[in-house]
Design an enzyme around this catalytic site. Sequence first.
Site, PDB file in Angstrom:
ATOM      1  N   HIS A  68      80.241 -15.138  83.925  1.00 23.27           N
ATOM      2  CA  HIS A  68      81.542 -14.832  83.330  1.00 23.27           C
ATOM      3  C   HIS A  68      81.459 -14.830  81.808  1.00 23.27           C
ATOM      4  O   HIS A  68      80.567 -15.445  81.216  1.00 23.27           O
ATOM      5  CB  HIS A  68      82.581 -15.844  83.795  1.00 23.27           C
ATOM      6  CG  HIS A  68      82.949 -15.690  85.228  1.00 23.27           C
ATOM      7  ND1 HIS A  68      84.000 -16.353  85.804  1.00 23.27           N
ATOM      8  CD2 HIS A  68      82.407 -14.924  86.232  1.00 23.27           C
ATOM      9  CE1 HIS A  68      84.096 -16.021  87.077  1.00 23.27           C
ATOM     10  NE2 HIS A  68      83.126 -15.152  87.363  1.00 23.27           N
ATOM     11  N   GLU A  70      83.295 -16.246  79.466  1.00 29.60           N
ATOM     12  CA  GLU A  70      83.422 -17.555  78.832  1.00 29.60           C
ATOM     13  C   GLU A  70      82.109 -18.331  78.940  1.00 29.60           C
ATOM     14  O   GLU A  70      81.666 -18.966  77.983  1.00 29.60           O
ATOM     15  CB  GLU A  70      84.550 -18.371  79.496  1.00 29.60           C
ATOM     16  CG  GLU A  70      85.889 -17.675  79.497  1.00 29.60           C
ATOM     17  CD  GLU A  70      86.139 -16.778  80.704  1.00 29.60           C
ATOM     18  OE1 GLU A  70      87.314 -16.448  80.940  1.00 29.60           O
ATOM     19  OE2 GLU A  70      85.178 -16.393  81.408  1.00 29.60           O
ATOM     20  N   CYS A  93      88.797 -18.652  84.915  1.00 30.03           N
ATOM     21  CA  CYS A  93      88.827 -19.129  86.293  1.00 30.03           C
ATOM     22  C   CYS A  93      88.567 -20.638  86.300  1.00 30.03           C
ATOM     23  O   CYS A  93      88.116 -21.199  85.293  1.00 30.03           O
ATOM     24  CB  CYS A  93      87.771 -18.395  87.119  1.00 30.03           C
ATOM     25  SG  CYS A  93      86.064 -18.911  86.765  1.00 30.03           S
ATOM     26  N   CYS A  96      85.053 -21.659  85.060  1.00 34.82           N
ATOM     27  CA  CYS A  96      84.904 -21.554  83.610  1.00 34.82           C
ATOM     28  C   CYS A  96      85.722 -22.631  82.902  1.00 34.82           C
ATOM     29  O   CYS A  96      85.295 -23.163  81.884  1.00 34.82           O
ATOM     30  CB  CYS A  96      85.278 -20.157  83.128  1.00 34.82           C
ATOM     31  SG  CYS A  96      84.028 -18.917  83.559  1.00 34.82           S
TER      32      CYS A  96
END
Length: 164
Positions: A68, A70, A93, A96
């Site tokens: 992801h 992040e 999410c 993260c």
Amino acid sequence: MSELNKKWQARFMDMAFMVATWSKDPSTQVGAVIIDGNHIVSMGFNGYPHGVEDRADDREIKYLKTIHAEENAILHANRNINGCSLFATHLPCPNCCAKIIQVGISQVFIPHQTDDYLSRWGDKVKVSMGMFNECGVSVIQMERSSKSNPHPVGASESAYARNK
């Protein structure tokens, strides 16, 4: 972190959206920018790890392989990011969020989440917001104006409370 003026907030959010365009994901492009004061520390976008070929994998396999935005920004920071802020094109999410909390990021700026987004991701939104609230990470929603510049609309807790 010192208070960022709206002009700098808009610049960093625009940067997150620009970085998102680097993702090869045809369905969802996400960008993240980590800052310290008004200096960029790191950037990331969602995609496969270095050396793993981008191919048309089915959705389940794609999710297993994807890093992801992040997470990529955190991995590329190469320094202590405790107390830094993160600008992201979407609410992170829960996985993260855990990483953001663990490294000590103190503020997360996101665009205002649409009703469509909340209807599709509502359960994960509640988990993410719950984790951030419990750990004292500030989440600031930003409204995108007609000129494409986001403007803060206040703390996300109040905005999400309306959608529960």
